[in-house]
Scaffold this motif. Sequence first.
Motif, mmCIF file in Angstrom:
data_model
loop_
_atom_site.group_PDB
_atom_site.id
_atom_site.type_symbol
_atom_site.label_atom_id
_atom_site.label_comp_id
_atom_site.label_asym_id
_atom_site.label_seq_id
_atom_site.Cartn_x
_atom_site.Cartn_y
_atom_site.Cartn_z
ATOM 1 N N GLY A 1 0.953 -1.219 -0.008
ATOM 2 C CA GLY A 1 0.028 -0.097 -0.010
ATOM 3 C C GLY A 1 0.782 1.393 0.018
ATOM 4 N N THR A 2 0.216 2.419 -0.684
ATOM 5 C CA THR A 2 1.018 3.653 -0.452
ATOM 6 C C THR A 2 0.320 4.689 0.270
ATOM 7 N N VAL A 3 0.908 5.337 1.133
ATOM 8 C CA VAL A 3 0.243 6.614 2.050
ATOM 9 C C VAL A 3 -0.084 7.646 1.005
ATOM 10 N N LEU A 4 -1.200 8.268 0.724
ATOM 11 C CA LEU A 4 -1.395 9.399 0.155
ATOM 12 C C LEU A 4 -1.533 10.766 0.920
ATOM 13 N N ILE A 5 -2.304 10.410 2.212
ATOM 14 C CA ILE A 5 -2.598 11.542 3.143
ATOM 15 C C ILE A 5 -2.035 11.104 4.359
ATOM 16 N N LYS A 6 -1.175 12.117 5.216
ATOM 17 C CA LYS A 6 -0.786 11.570 6.300
ATOM 18 C C LYS A 6 -0.969 12.608 7.217
ATOM 19 N N ASN A 7 -1.494 12.821 8.432
ATOM 20 C CA ASN A 7 -1.686 13.731 9.398
ATOM 21 C C ASN A 7 -2.195 15.156 8.752
ATOM 22 N N GLY A 8 -3.314 14.621 7.730
ATOM 23 C CA GLY A 8 -4.178 15.689 7.276
ATOM 24 C C GLY A 8 -3.383 16.278 5.948
ATOM 25 N N SER A 9 -2.213 16.045 5.536
ATOM 26 C CA SER A 9 -1.560 16.524 4.479
ATOM 27 C C SER A 9 -1.187 15.573 3.358
#
Length: 287
Positions: free
Chosen positions: A94-102
């Motif tokens: 999987g690939t993180v697209l949004i982290k900590n709202g950014s």
Amino acid sequence: MSLWLEIILRTLSSVVVLFLVTKLLGKRQISQLSLFEYITGITIGNIAGYISLDTDTEWYLGFVAIGTWTIVSVGIEFWTLKSRWVRGIADGQGTVLIKNGSILETNLFKERITLDELLEQLRKKSVFKVAEVEFAVMEKSGEINLLLKKENQPLTPAMLGWKMSKETEPQTVMMDGEVLQEPLRSTGKDEQWLRHELAKLKVKPESVFLAQIDDQGQLDVQTGSQDGSLAPAKQTARQQLLQTLQQCESDFEQFGRFARSEEEREALLSCSRQLKQVIRQAQPELK
């Protein structure tokens, strides 16, 4: 053998082999296929087409190729179950697209996703504002899952400290006019009770398209017409009390039949008889 008949026989053989191979490879949906499984599906389909139409070569060699691909595919699937490293290569990660709202622009570019596509996927999750998202990840299947920020998450009983009673799934007890005995027994009801409830709804058993019993013991009937769902009228408190007493009496009698000792059996059946007498006396007042 004439050419057209040979092609028909080859095609039918291919259909049978493809059906067996598909059953062997599992029942994932197209969106859940890994890259290797997707390639395998295309290749096997091409080989099946070759078996059906290529009359100039030895057609049975196509089945050899399908068998080889199947063995390799099944072998890799079992390998991925045992090795995380192989799983990462065959299935991807999987690939993180949004982290900590950014939004992570680099990862968007890596997965070749435009902002318009990301916003579209968020809207499918009923999210119309990126600032409401704490975390979003693109799964191996291509689906985007997200976690809302605490203040934007739906309110649940657990957040309020409420303890909820367990809820069991409804049991389908009739389908296409036929009584399903095993699910009906699991609800503690019998066929006589079911037919009695259908009679109260003025529905013939052969007219029932679908009937289910929920965890409260309520019967829901679908006839497949525009009448919608047929369910008994909401019971009054007295009627609910009468139904509860009748259920208890039935439970005592049923437990008595399976008692481990004669003494226990007699005690349970005695409770059942006494409760039946109470119900008989109170029934006029509870209807």
